[in-house]
Design a protein around this motif. Structure first.
Motif, PDB file in Angstrom:
ATOM      1  N   GLU A 197       6.093  -4.450 -12.408  1.00  0.00           N
ATOM      2  CA  GLU A 197       5.379  -5.770 -12.549  1.00  0.00           C
ATOM      3  C   GLU A 197       4.904  -6.361 -11.129  1.00  0.00           C
ATOM      4  O   GLU A 197       3.818  -7.119 -11.094  1.00  0.00           O
ATOM      5  CB  GLU A 197       5.901  -6.828 -13.500  1.00  0.00           C
ATOM      6  N   SER A 198       5.311  -5.973 -10.278  1.00  0.00           N
ATOM      7  CA  SER A 198       5.371  -6.640  -8.784  1.00  0.00           C
ATOM      8  C   SER A 198       4.447  -6.018  -7.963  1.00  0.00           C
ATOM      9  O   SER A 198       3.986  -6.183  -6.761  1.00  0.00           O
ATOM     10  CB  SER A 198       6.585  -7.190  -8.228  1.00  0.00           C
ATOM     11  N   ARG A 199       4.087  -4.553  -8.399  1.00  0.00           N
ATOM     12  CA  ARG A 199       3.154  -3.945  -7.577  1.00  0.00           C
ATOM     13  C   ARG A 199       1.780  -3.888  -8.014  1.00  0.00           C
ATOM     14  O   ARG A 199       1.629  -3.748  -9.125  1.00  0.00           O
ATOM     15  CB  ARG A 199       3.680  -2.349  -7.630  1.00  0.00           C
ATOM     16  N   PRO A 200       0.842  -3.679  -6.991  1.00  0.00           N
ATOM     17  CA  PRO A 200      -0.312  -3.600  -7.383  1.00  0.00           C
ATOM     18  C   PRO A 200      -0.631  -2.151  -7.695  1.00  0.00           C
ATOM     19  O   PRO A 200       0.216  -1.215  -7.207  1.00  0.00           O
ATOM     20  CB  PRO A 200      -1.298  -3.997  -6.097  1.00  0.00           C
ATOM     21  N   SER A 205       4.529   3.405  -0.634  1.00  0.00           N
ATOM     22  CA  SER A 205       5.942   3.928  -1.236  1.00  0.00           C
ATOM     23  C   SER A 205       6.931   2.697  -1.637  1.00  0.00           C
ATOM     24  O   SER A 205       6.593   1.659  -1.162  1.00  0.00           O
ATOM     25  CB  SER A 205       6.325   4.777   0.053  1.00  0.00           C
ATOM     26  N   ILE A 206       8.011   3.476  -2.182  1.00  0.00           N
ATOM     27  CA  ILE A 206       8.948   2.409  -2.649  1.00  0.00           C
ATOM     28  C   ILE A 206      10.359   2.840  -1.898  1.00  0.00           C
ATOM     29  O   ILE A 206      10.809   3.944  -1.870  1.00  0.00           O
ATOM     30  CB  ILE A 206       9.207   2.576  -4.187  1.00  0.00           C
ATOM     31  N   GLY A 207      10.921   1.989  -1.403  1.00  0.00           N
ATOM     32  CA  GLY A 207      12.485   2.014  -0.762  1.00  0.00           C
ATOM     33  C   GLY A 207      13.319   1.572  -1.918  1.00  0.00           C
ATOM     34  O   GLY A 207      13.095   0.337  -2.460  1.00  0.00           O
ATOM     35  N   VAL A 208      14.603   2.055  -1.827  1.00  0.00           N
ATOM     36  CA  VAL A 208      15.679   1.404  -2.682  1.00  0.00           C
ATOM     37  C   VAL A 208      17.039   1.398  -1.525  1.00  0.00           C
ATOM     38  O   VAL A 208      17.315   2.414  -1.179  1.00  0.00           O
ATOM     39  CB  VAL A 208      15.985   2.357  -3.957  1.00  0.00           C
ATOM     40  N   PRO A 283       3.008   4.160   3.724  1.00  0.00           N
ATOM     41  CA  PRO A 283       3.798   2.915   4.368  1.00  0.00           C
ATOM     42  C   PRO A 283       4.665   2.488   3.156  1.00  0.00           C
ATOM     43  O   PRO A 283       4.146   2.198   2.139  1.00  0.00           O
ATOM     44  CB  PRO A 283       2.726   1.954   4.830  1.00  0.00           C
ATOM     45  N   LEU A 284       5.807   2.088   3.473  1.00  0.00           N
ATOM     46  CA  LEU A 284       6.844   1.169   2.501  1.00  0.00           C
ATOM     47  C   LEU A 284       6.086  -0.053   2.249  1.00  0.00           C
ATOM     48  O   LEU A 284       6.055  -0.725   3.107  1.00  0.00           O
ATOM     49  CB  LEU A 284       8.031   1.095   3.285  1.00  0.00           C
ATOM     50  N   SER A 285       5.844  -0.264   0.811  1.00  0.00           N
ATOM     51  CA  SER A 285       5.341  -1.553   0.367  1.00  0.00           C
ATOM     52  C   SER A 285       6.413  -2.355  -0.481  1.00  0.00           C
ATOM     53  O   SER A 285       6.092  -3.464  -0.734  1.00  0.00           O
ATOM     54  CB  SER A 285       3.771  -1.489  -0.227  1.00  0.00           C
ATOM     55  N   THR A 286       7.209  -1.579  -1.044  1.00  0.00           N
ATOM     56  CA  THR A 286       8.141  -2.173  -2.028  1.00  0.00           C
ATOM     57  C   THR A 286       9.521  -1.857  -1.631  1.00  0.00           C
ATOM     58  O   THR A 286       9.892  -0.810  -1.457  1.00  0.00           O
ATOM     59  CB  THR A 286       7.950  -1.675  -3.512  1.00  0.00           C
ATOM     60  N   LEU A 287      10.451  -2.999  -1.603  1.00  0.00           N
ATOM     61  CA  LEU A 287      11.969  -2.658  -1.504  1.00  0.00           C
ATOM     62  C   LEU A 287      12.652  -3.190  -2.672  1.00  0.00           C
ATOM     63  O   LEU A 287      12.533  -4.313  -2.770  1.00  0.00           O
ATOM     64  CB  LEU A 287      12.110  -3.215   0.048  1.00  0.00           C
ATOM     65  N   VAL A 288      13.478  -2.356  -3.139  1.00  0.00           N
ATOM     66  CA  VAL A 288      14.276  -2.933  -4.276  1.00  0.00           C
ATOM     67  C   VAL A 288      15.732  -3.193  -3.507  1.00  0.00           C
ATOM     68  O   VAL A 288      16.113  -2.208  -3.063  1.00  0.00           O
ATOM     69  CB  VAL A 288      14.440  -1.636  -5.200  1.00  0.00           C
ATOM     70  N   PRO A 320       2.080  -3.641   5.993  1.00  0.00           N
ATOM     71  CA  PRO A 320       1.968  -5.231   6.663  1.00  0.00           C
ATOM     72  C   PRO A 320       2.782  -6.285   5.713  1.00  0.00           C
ATOM     73  O   PRO A 320       3.125  -7.186   6.458  1.00  0.00           O
ATOM     74  CB  PRO A 320       0.368  -5.547   6.626  1.00  0.00           C
ATOM     75  N   GLU A 321       2.830  -6.015   4.427  1.00  0.00           N
ATOM     76  CA  GLU A 321       3.667  -6.901   3.488  1.00  0.00           C
ATOM     77  C   GLU A 321       4.423  -5.935   2.704  1.00  0.00           C
ATOM     78  O   GLU A 321       3.927  -5.011   2.166  1.00  0.00           O
ATOM     79  CB  GLU A 321       2.605  -7.663   2.721  1.00  0.00           C
ATOM     80  N   VAL A 322       5.685  -6.318   2.692  1.00  0.00           N
ATOM     81  CA  VAL A 322       6.536  -5.485   1.884  1.00  0.00           C
ATOM     82  C   VAL A 322       7.178  -6.394   0.698  1.00  0.00           C
ATOM     83  O   VAL A 322       7.776  -7.440   0.935  1.00  0.00           O
ATOM     84  CB  VAL A 322       7.836  -4.912   2.707  1.00  0.00           C
ATOM     85  N   THR A 323       6.943  -6.277  -0.501  1.00  0.00           N
ATOM     86  CA  THR A 323       7.173  -6.898  -1.509  1.00  0.00           C
ATOM     87  C   THR A 323       8.919  -6.641  -1.892  1.00  0.00           C
ATOM     88  O   THR A 323       9.141  -5.454  -2.046  1.00  0.00           O
ATOM     89  CB  THR A 323       6.588  -6.667  -2.941  1.00  0.00           C
ATOM     90  N   PHE A 324       9.573  -7.371  -1.965  1.00  0.00           N
ATOM     91  CA  PHE A 324      11.328  -7.359  -2.257  1.00  0.00           C
ATOM     92  C   PHE A 324      11.326  -7.483  -3.850  1.00  0.00           C
ATOM     93  O   PHE A 324      10.630  -8.356  -4.401  1.00  0.00           O
ATOM     94  CB  PHE A 324      12.002  -8.496  -1.715  1.00  0.00           C
TER      95      PHE A 324
END
Ligand code: DGL
Length: 426
Positions: A197-200, A205-208, A283-288, A320-324
């Motif tokens: 729900e929070s990713r466009p 990529s996603i990081g955990v 580039p990493l854009s989401t960090l769980v 440039p922006e990483v969503t947590f």
């Protein structure tokens, strides 16, 4: 991608086929349906015509870290309480609910059982945690006896990422076998929903970042893949990094001497190094934040990402922006939706306070190997075998504000105000 998705679905189904440890637990519960012995519950509470609405909600974790999830639940205002429509209405979504929290402090860290080759024992501990919440039995340190008046629960929230990764399917299997209609919500599935729900639609990529155990289970990549796949979304590369120290450092465990900032920096660097090794890394854009404690280090993790973004060796690896993604918040939403769709929301506000329990080494067992601080000795803790359901190494006793160890107290009082208030209400 499709093949990988199908493979992961079949892996998750076969990984948890009824095994001796689960079968044994089911048998134990059925043989002790009055719930008066360890690891059992009173089956009459969950008779087919029982109305469970007014029962409390159970939340468990390996320790006090899961209080961050309880804080997210207690403070959630993402729905209109009367209409159930999405959106804040200025009233906490769970204003009428009562909570029972349990932290298995004596047997933690859960994140280390996999490195010790003891994931089966961990799975059994997780079944014990869930059964404790169903049951009425607890240990009274004053009288040194077991008492039978803890309220049973209508839902179980697994606040621990490691416990969800290793135990959610087992919990669902025993509840199904026992015909216990208690809802089960886990942080990993909720976190994966949060990623979706929070990713466009198209992004990096996603990081955990999680415990070593959670990463070893592969649960996050598997469940995120399933969730995005089922929604018809592409599954990007997912890089995991298992942190050995961050949870302990945040909790103020004296074993660790690093600052939270330094530890967060090292973990982000390790995550980026691992990410670099994936094929064509976007580039990493989401960090769980896949561990109960990590949302408390959001500022330090943000600073670590900023520092690496300015380093030419890493800049191309970070968006440039990483969503947590904080699975705690999504767990709270999932819990609300689950209770609402099962018509299990409570109407009249509770008259009884929330209750908190923590596990301790069993004082009735005189020969337990203990550390000088009174905890279970490490070799003993990680050397145990499954199946001994007549033996209680640890007991679950009430936790009040004054029982919190100094560092835990600082954490709860300073960072989790709703929990602190709720803990003080008795
Ligand atoms: N609660 C655990 C988790 O979220 C972290 C602490 C532990 O390893 O027990 O994975």
């Amino acid at each position: 991608m499709k093949l990988g998705f199908l493979l992961s679905l079949s892996l998750s189904a076969s990984m948890f086929a009824a095994e001796p440890l689960v079968e044994n637990f089911i048998k134990h519960g059925k043989a002790n349906s009055a719930g008066t012995v360890a690891y059992s519950y009173d089956a009459s509470v969950y008779s087919p015509d029982a109305d469970l609405k007014d029962l409390p909600i159970g939340v468990f974790d390996s320790g006090i870290g899961g209080l961050t999830v309880l804080e997210a639940i207690l403070t959630l205002d993402a729905y209109h309480n009367d209409t159930l429509n999405p959106g804040a209405d200025g009233r906490p979504d769970f204003e009428n609910e009562r909570f029972i929290y349990f932290g298995d402090q004596a047997n933690m860290p859960y994140g280390n059982y996999s490195s010790a080759g003891k994931t089966d024992y961990l799975r059994e501990l997780i079944l014990k945690d869930a059964t404790f919440l169903l049951g009425r039995r607890w240990f009274d340190p004053k009288s040194q006896t077991f008492r039978q008046d803890k309220p049973p629960v209508k839902a179980v929230v697994i606040a621990c990422n490691t416990a969800t990764a290793y135990g959610i399917e087992d919990i669902r299997a025993i509840f199904q076998a026992w015909k216990v209609p208690v809802k089960v919500v886990g942080v990993v599935e909720a976190g994966a929903r949060g990623v979706q729900e929070s990713r466009p639609a198209a992004s990096g990529s996603i990081g955990v970042l999680a415990t070593v155990g959670t990463c070893a289970s592969g649960a996050y990549p598997r469940v995120i893949g399933q969730t995005l796949g089922l929604a018809g979304r592409p599954v990007p590369s997912i890089t995991q990094q298992g942190s050995i120290a961050l949870a302990g450092v945040i909790e103020g465990d004296p074993v660790f001497t690093q600052s939270v900032g330094d530890c967060a920096y090292d973990d982000i660097r390790a995550l980026l190094e691992a990410h670099r090794k994936t094929a064509n890394p976007l580039p990493l854009s989401t960090l769980v934040l896949g561990c109960t404690h990590f949302p408390l280090a959001k500022a330090e993790l943000t600073a670590a990402l900023t520092a690496h973004r300015m380093d030419p060796a890493f800049s191309s690896l970070i968006a440039p922006e990483v969503t947590f993604v904080d699975p705690a918040e999504w767990t709270a939403r999932e819990l609300f939706r689950t209770l609402a769709s099962a018509r299990l929301r409570r109407r009249p506000p509770p008259t009884e306070p929330d209750l908190f329990y923590l596990s301790f080494p069993n004082p009735l067992r005189k020969n337990l190997p203990l550390t000088p601080e009174g905890g279970l000795e490490k070799d003993f803790k990680y050397g145990r075998e499954t199946g001994a359901l007549d033996r209680e190494d640890t007991v679950n006793a009430p936790l009040r504000r004054d029982d919190l160890p100094a560092v835990g107290r600082k954490l709860v009082e300073g960072r989790l105000p709703a929990v602190w208030k709720s803990m003080g209400s008795r």
